[in-house]
Write an enzyme that holds these catalytic residues in place. Sequence first.
Site, PDB file in Angstrom:
ATOM      1  N   ARG A 169     -43.482  16.868  85.726  1.00 12.90           N
ATOM      2  CA  ARG A 169     -44.451  15.864  85.269  1.00 12.90           C
ATOM      3  C   ARG A 169     -45.848  16.231  85.761  1.00 12.90           C
ATOM      4  NH1 ARG A 169     -45.672  11.545  88.139  1.00 12.90           N
ATOM      5  NH2 ARG A 169     -43.583  11.302  89.037  1.00 12.90           N
ATOM      6  N   LYS A 181     -51.520  20.269  64.856  1.00 11.01           N
ATOM      7  CA  LYS A 181     -52.146  20.758  63.634  1.00 11.01           C
ATOM      8  C   LYS A 181     -52.378  22.277  63.702  1.00 11.01           C
ATOM      9  CE  LYS A 181     -52.201  16.367  62.497  1.00 11.01           C
ATOM     10  NZ  LYS A 181     -51.903  15.614  63.720  1.00 11.01           N
ATOM     11  N   ASP A 219     -63.570  15.130  68.748  1.00  8.86           N
ATOM     12  CA  ASP A 219     -62.265  15.521  68.230  1.00  8.86           C
ATOM     13  C   ASP A 219     -62.487  16.739  67.333  1.00  8.86           C
ATOM     14  OD1 ASP A 219     -59.905  15.828  66.705  1.00  8.86           O
ATOM     15  OD2 ASP A 219     -59.407  13.713  66.918  1.00  8.86           O
ATOM     16  N   TYR A 238     -59.949   9.399  62.161  1.00  9.10           N
ATOM     17  CA  TYR A 238     -58.521   9.335  61.891  1.00  9.10           C
ATOM     18  C   TYR A 238     -58.027   7.913  62.143  1.00  9.10           C
ATOM     19  CZ  TYR A 238     -53.536   9.775  62.973  1.00  9.10           C
ATOM     20  OH  TYR A 238     -52.181   9.582  63.031  1.00  9.10           O
TER      21      TYR A 238
END
Length: 386
Positions: free
Chosen positions: A50, A198, A173, A102
């Site tokens: 983690r 993406k 972004d 988005y």
Amino acid sequence: MERGINTRCLHLESAEGKTEHYGAVSYPIYQTATYAHPGAGKSTGYDYSRLQNPTREHLEKVIASLEGGIDALAFSSGMAAITLFMELFQPGDHLIVEADLYGGSIRLFDHVSKKNGIDFTYVNCLQNDIQKYIKENTRAVFVETPTNPMMNVLDIEKIAKIAKSKDLLLIVDNTFMSPYFQNPLKLGADIVIHSGTKYLGGHNDTLAGFIITNREDIRDRLRFLLKTTGAGLSPFDSWLILRGVKTLGIRMEQSQKNAMEIVEWLKEQSIIKDVIYPGLKEHPGHEIMKKQARGFGSMVTIHVDTEEHALAILEKVRMIKYAESLGGVETLITYPATQTHADVPEEVRIRNGITNSTLRLSIGIEDSGDLIAELKSIFAQVNEVF
């Protein structure tokens, strides 16, 4: 001298000349949750996955190199990345946000961040002077460029100068362009966000997200938050993104080449009312893109002449997939009104230019002639029916 980006997609200079990991050319997947220690107060450098994992760490170094940051953090999705960076802010803070974002980002801000006491002002950063919206409690500006899905091109350097003059963070972004074509940190941004699902992954086979920064104070805070909240990318998914990044350059070049050819063809079709692509000289953001990026990408938005025609196109595609994503090797077509922006109020969608006749294309690496042939056949069928 900085190495070329294609080389940096494949090689970390710090790892060269070494035969660690038994000489493995493909970086190993360290599929382990925890790590044994040689003794009390001693560590191998890793304690618990983690916190950090060798495979994820290697990927993060590659992404940081590509974006020109001092550190990158890998997350389980792009939305996980955005959710974590919002923890940089306190109740009562205010953010200026690009209006054409988005839909998932808007959903997070409106339904989670606002509940946590963060205030937002949505601004068309292309048409409006953001300085008019800065308040005493404004802490950051959050933008995409090109925007999703209307492909508005924002001047990153100009916005960065405004943000710095008011001691605000600028978050960009950069998913649509990838670090291959655009590097916002070098233009003055403080934080860059990616949906690694993406273009970085590039094969529509895994989810990932990234935050990259060039500020030590932000890095330290984000590292603490990632350790605390636990949204780090898994070892196997880290390896999948590493594999995808190796071909980032050739994929971006091929998909952009296809996009240019398809856009020119689309412009001549009677069924198409408008083609929005920054690579077109008539696009209002064309010159800004030439100044701040090394290419125009492969995202294309079109307005079909009627809603009925738009829906018919979605029903008739075969090789081109009607699917909600982008940036993979396959060409995808998306209907923003019911997919990416379904949770955005209709009046906001319309104000941003998204109608029921709007379609978004993510152009892949297929032969462009085959893609055009399919579209030509579909358009002919649609015209016959209607």
